[in-house]
Write a protein that holds these residues in place. Structure first.
Motif, PDB file in Angstrom:
ATOM      1  N   ILE A  40      -4.533 -12.859  -3.781  1.00  0.00           N
ATOM      2  CA  ILE A  40      -3.284 -13.354  -3.151  1.00  0.00           C
ATOM      3  C   ILE A  40      -3.396 -13.293  -1.627  1.00  0.00           C
ATOM      4  N   ALA A  41      -3.969 -12.179  -1.126  1.00  0.00           N
ATOM      5  CA  ALA A  41      -4.103 -12.030   0.332  1.00  0.00           C
ATOM      6  C   ALA A  41      -4.926 -13.181   0.891  1.00  0.00           C
ATOM      7  N   ARG A  42      -6.027 -13.528   0.184  1.00  0.00           N
ATOM      8  CA  ARG A  42      -6.895 -14.621   0.654  1.00  0.00           C
ATOM      9  C   ARG A  42      -6.136 -15.955   0.637  1.00  0.00           C
ATOM     10  N   LEU A  43      -5.364 -16.125  -0.421  1.00  0.00           N
ATOM     11  CA  LEU A  43      -4.647 -17.396  -0.584  1.00  0.00           C
ATOM     12  C   LEU A  43      -3.611 -17.635   0.530  1.00  0.00           C
ATOM     13  N   PHE A  44      -3.003 -16.511   1.014  1.00  0.00           N
ATOM     14  CA  PHE A  44      -1.858 -16.689   1.932  1.00  0.00           C
ATOM     15  C   PHE A  44      -2.113 -16.254   3.368  1.00  0.00           C
ATOM     16  N   ARG A  45      -3.322 -15.745   3.672  1.00  0.00           N
ATOM     17  CA  ARG A  45      -3.451 -15.113   4.987  1.00  0.00           C
ATOM     18  C   ARG A  45      -3.281 -16.102   6.147  1.00  0.00           C
ATOM     19  N   LYS A  46      -3.531 -17.395   5.886  1.00  0.00           N
ATOM     20  CA  LYS A  46      -3.348 -18.373   6.971  1.00  0.00           C
ATOM     21  C   LYS A  46      -1.858 -18.618   7.260  1.00  0.00           C
ATOM     22  N   ASP A  47      -1.057 -18.503   6.210  1.00  0.00           N
ATOM     23  CA  ASP A  47       0.360 -18.888   6.348  1.00  0.00           C
ATOM     24  C   ASP A  47       1.290 -17.731   6.690  1.00  0.00           C
ATOM     25  N   TYR A  48       0.959 -16.530   6.223  1.00  0.00           N
ATOM     26  CA  TYR A  48       1.871 -15.400   6.397  1.00  0.00           C
ATOM     27  C   TYR A  48       1.108 -14.152   6.810  1.00  0.00           C
ATOM     28  N   GLU A  49       1.867 -13.191   7.312  1.00  0.00           N
ATOM     29  CA  GLU A  49       1.289 -11.861   7.473  1.00  0.00           C
ATOM     30  C   GLU A  49       1.397 -11.215   6.091  1.00  0.00           C
ATOM     31  N   VAL A  50       0.272 -10.989   5.447  1.00  0.00           N
ATOM     32  CA  VAL A  50       0.328 -10.516   4.065  1.00  0.00           C
ATOM     33  C   VAL A  50       0.098  -9.002   4.023  1.00  0.00           C
ATOM     34  N   LEU A  51       1.023  -8.280   3.409  1.00  0.00           N
ATOM     35  CA  LEU A  51       0.887  -6.834   3.207  1.00  0.00           C
ATOM     36  C   LEU A  51       0.683  -6.637   1.708  1.00  0.00           C
ATOM     37  N   THR A  52      -0.220  -5.731   1.339  1.00  0.00           N
ATOM     38  CA  THR A  52      -0.382  -5.488  -0.096  1.00  0.00           C
ATOM     39  C   THR A  52      -0.238  -4.009  -0.383  1.00  0.00           C
ATOM     40  N   ALA A  53       0.300  -3.711  -1.572  1.00  0.00           N
ATOM     41  CA  ALA A  53       0.481  -2.316  -1.973  1.00  0.00           C
ATOM     42  C   ALA A  53       0.200  -2.182  -3.467  1.00  0.00           C
ATOM     43  N   GLN A  54      -0.480  -1.051  -3.831  1.00  0.00           N
ATOM     44  CA  GLN A  54      -0.797  -0.858  -5.251  1.00  0.00           C
ATOM     45  C   GLN A  54       0.257  -0.040  -5.967  1.00  0.00           C
ATOM     46  N   THR A  55       1.069   0.692  -5.160  1.00  0.00           N
ATOM     47  CA  THR A  55       2.115   1.500  -5.805  1.00  0.00           C
ATOM     48  C   THR A  55       3.441   1.247  -5.103  1.00  0.00           C
ATOM     49  N   VAL A  56       4.499   1.660  -5.786  1.00  0.00           N
ATOM     50  CA  VAL A  56       5.841   1.514  -5.217  1.00  0.00           C
ATOM     51  C   VAL A  56       5.979   2.355  -3.952  1.00  0.00           C
ATOM     52  N   ALA A  57       5.380   3.550  -3.944  1.00  0.00           N
ATOM     53  CA  ALA A  57       5.452   4.436  -2.779  1.00  0.00           C
ATOM     54  C   ALA A  57       4.847   3.749  -1.556  1.00  0.00           C
ATOM     55  N   GLU A  58       3.692   3.120  -1.750  1.00  0.00           N
ATOM     56  CA  GLU A  58       3.062   2.397  -0.635  1.00  0.00           C
ATOM     57  C   GLU A  58       3.954   1.241  -0.167  1.00  0.00           C
ATOM     58  N   ALA A  59       4.540   0.587  -1.159  1.00  0.00           N
ATOM     59  CA  ALA A  59       5.412  -0.542  -0.827  1.00  0.00           C
ATOM     60  C   ALA A  59       6.574  -0.093   0.058  1.00  0.00           C
ATOM     61  N   TRP A  60       7.195   1.038  -0.271  1.00  0.00           N
ATOM     62  CA  TRP A  60       8.316   1.542   0.544  1.00  0.00           C
ATOM     63  C   TRP A  60       7.878   1.805   1.974  1.00  0.00           C
ATOM     64  N   GLU A  61       6.689   2.406   2.114  1.00  0.00           N
ATOM     65  CA  GLU A  61       6.189   2.688   3.464  1.00  0.00           C
ATOM     66  C   GLU A  61       6.083   1.412   4.291  1.00  0.00           C
ATOM     67  N   LEU A  62       5.509   0.373   3.653  1.00  0.00           N
ATOM     68  CA  LEU A  62       5.329  -0.906   4.363  1.00  0.00           C
ATOM     69  C   LEU A  62       6.683  -1.547   4.702  1.00  0.00           C
ATOM     70  N   ILE A  63       7.602  -1.427   3.759  1.00  0.00           N
ATOM     71  CA  ILE A  63       8.933  -2.025   4.001  1.00  0.00           C
ATOM     72  C   ILE A  63       9.607  -1.344   5.192  1.00  0.00           C
ATOM     73  N   GLU A  64       9.419  -0.003   5.285  1.00  0.00           N
ATOM     74  CA  GLU A  64      10.061   0.731   6.389  1.00  0.00           C
ATOM     75  C   GLU A  64       9.421   0.397   7.730  1.00  0.00           C
ATOM     76  N   SER A  65       8.141   0.069   7.705  1.00  0.00           N
ATOM     77  CA  SER A  65       7.445  -0.108   8.989  1.00  0.00           C
ATOM     78  C   SER A  65       7.257  -1.577   9.382  1.00  0.00           C
ATOM     79  N   HIS A  66       7.624  -2.503   8.526  1.00  0.00           N
ATOM     80  CA  HIS A  66       7.446  -3.924   8.859  1.00  0.00           C
ATOM     81  C   HIS A  66       8.731  -4.707   8.586  1.00  0.00           C
TER      82      HIS A  66
END
Ligand SMILES: Nc1ncnc2c1ncn2[C@@H]1O[C@H](COP(=O)(O)OP(=O)(O)OP(=O)(O)O)[C@@H](O)[C@H]1O
Ligand SMILES: [Mg+2]
Length: 423
Positions: free
Chosen positions: A26-52
């Motif tokens: 997915i990151a490869r597919l979208f990196r030209k169009d968006y800033e792509v953040l990826t997370a493997q767990t919900v905890a990681e996702a929360w961190e990214l949401i808080e900082s971006h």
């Protein structure tokens, strides 16, 4: 481990899946169009949401500790503006439908997806995010404009209420003044009468002069009181006209008689002209008289000794239904900046030093009621007054009156008088 494909100024897209291969794809597919953040767990996702500044979140339904739907439902509570998308491989489709219906999820896509479809799908999610932001921004501006409008409305209402109150206070004040003045004035007249009677002809010249002075001051006071009273009465909406056919020649002759003493004292002359076609007018004679007297007395006061004043009555050149009454003087004239206000109640150049109760003496301003009363009377007849004046050269006041005002048709007095004009 989470990763960030940094392409700032693009929309930020967070993808959550416990399978690293899918995240990479997915990151490869979208990196030209968006800033792509990826997370493997919900905890990681929360961190990214808080900082971006995440705009769109796409999560797999099958996650180790928490389902995708549960996560999105939580996210909706804390970050309602983020657009929430779900993808799911093995489908418990009824859960997904519930999640969409309850508003936790904007859309869902089933695995495996075609890249073209996924691109379109994600583009729509970003478009949705932007339209929501625009809507919010517009709503914010609307709310601000509304608040401002409400504030201004409140200020206007307050100012309006205050003006109404002041107007009421002014009227009550004037009513009280004019009413309360009458009793002491009557008493002054009574005492001077008594004194004269008591002393008979044995008045010394000093005492006689003093009594005459007291009398004339009391007369002035009475005039002021009467004028205020009249103005208040005419301001009332129930004020009516007592219409009758007024013979213009007789009317002018009576006017002349009334102002003659003042003309003589100022050594002034009045030239009168009445056009042959102008014979009579259907009007309230007392008001017509007051209107003309006010204009003539002004002409006398604001002209120099020995000057001529003129009064001309004629049908209007452009409209034969109108009669014009013109008072002209060659006196001091009116400064341009005062013209707009001279018809205002109590306007007499607003300089209290200029006020005086003099009736005819040169330049003696009164309480500033004459013109406002004249204007009101003209309007009551369905007419108006125009002024043309040059400072230092003189003034020309023209009253335009319908020869037979409309109110004659409805006025109870009109029927008897209106039918035949005396010619
Ligand atoms: N013919 C005129 N020439 C010059 N100025 C005039 C003339 N008529 C009116 N004005 C100006 O307009 C003002 C208002 O006139 P208005 O007749 O209403 O009041 P007033 O004559 O001062 O007082 P009042 O008529 O109540 O005794 C006057 O004070 C004067 O400054
Ligand atoms: Mg006047």
């Amino acid at each position: 481990m989470y990763s960030v494909t940094n392409t700032s100024s693009k929309g930020t897209f967070l993808v959550i899946d416990d399978e690293p291969d899918i995240l990479d794809a997915i990151a490869r597919l979208f990196r030209k169009d968006y800033e792509v953040l990826t997370a493997q767990t919900v905890a990681e996702a929360w961190e990214l949401i808080e900082s971006h500044n995440v705009e769109v979140v796409m999560t797999d339904q099958r996650m180790p500790k928490m389902s995708g739907i549960e996560f999105l439902a939580e996210l909706r509570k804390t970050h309602p503006h983020i657009v929430r998308v779900l993808f799911t491989g093995y489908s418990n489709i009824s859960d997904v439908i519930d999640a969409i219906n309850e508003g936790h999820v904007y859309r869902y896509i089933s695995k495996p997806w075609k890249p073209v479809e996924l691109r379109l799908f994600v583009a729509q999610a970003f478009e949705f995010y932007r339209s929501l932001r625009e809507r919010d921004e517009l709503l914010k501006q609307l709310r601000l404009a509304n608040d401002l409008l409400e504030q201004q409305n409140a200020l206007l209402s307050a100012a309006n209420a205050e003006l109404k109150m002041l107007d009421r206070v002014k009227n009550v004040f004037m009513e009280v003044v004019s009413h309360e003045l009458n009793t002491p004035i009557a008493i002054v007249f009574g005492y001077t009468f008594l004194l004269r009677k008591e002393l008979n002809d044995n008045l010394s010249s000093v005492a006689s002069k003093a009594l005459a002075g007291i009398d004339s001051s009391a007369v002035r006071l009475k005039n002021i009181s009467n004028r205020i009273f009249k103005m208040l009465a005419e301001e009332s909406p129930s004020a009516t006209l007592d219409l009758e056919w007024v013979d213009l020649r007789k009317f002018v002759s009576s006017l002349h008689d009334q102002i003659d003493p003042f003309l003589q004292k100022r050594n002034q002359t009045l030239e009168t002209t009445i056009a042959a076609e102008a014979r009579s007018i259907l009007a309230d004679e007392d008001k017509l008289n007051d209107m003309c007297l006010n204009l003539l007395m002004n002409a006398i006061k604001f002209s120099y000794d020995d000057q001529a004043i003129s009064l001309e009555i004629a049908p209007d050149k452009d409209d034969q239904e109108l009669l014009t009454i013109t008072v002209r003087d060659n006196g001091i004239g009116i400064p341009d900046e005062d013209i707009a206000q001279i018809f205002d109640v109590f306007f007499s150049t607003f300089n209290s030093g200029h006020h005086s109760s003099g009736q005819f003496e040169f330049g003696k301003r009164g309480i500033g009621l004459g013109l406002s009363v004249a204007k009101r009377f003209a309007e009551m007849h369905g007419g108006y007054i125009k002024v043309d004046s040059q400072e230092g050269r003189g003034s020309l006041f023209t009253v335009y009156l319908p020869i037979q005002p409309d109110s004659a048709i409805t006025s109870p007095h009109a029927d008897t008088h209106a039918q035949h004009a005396p010619h």
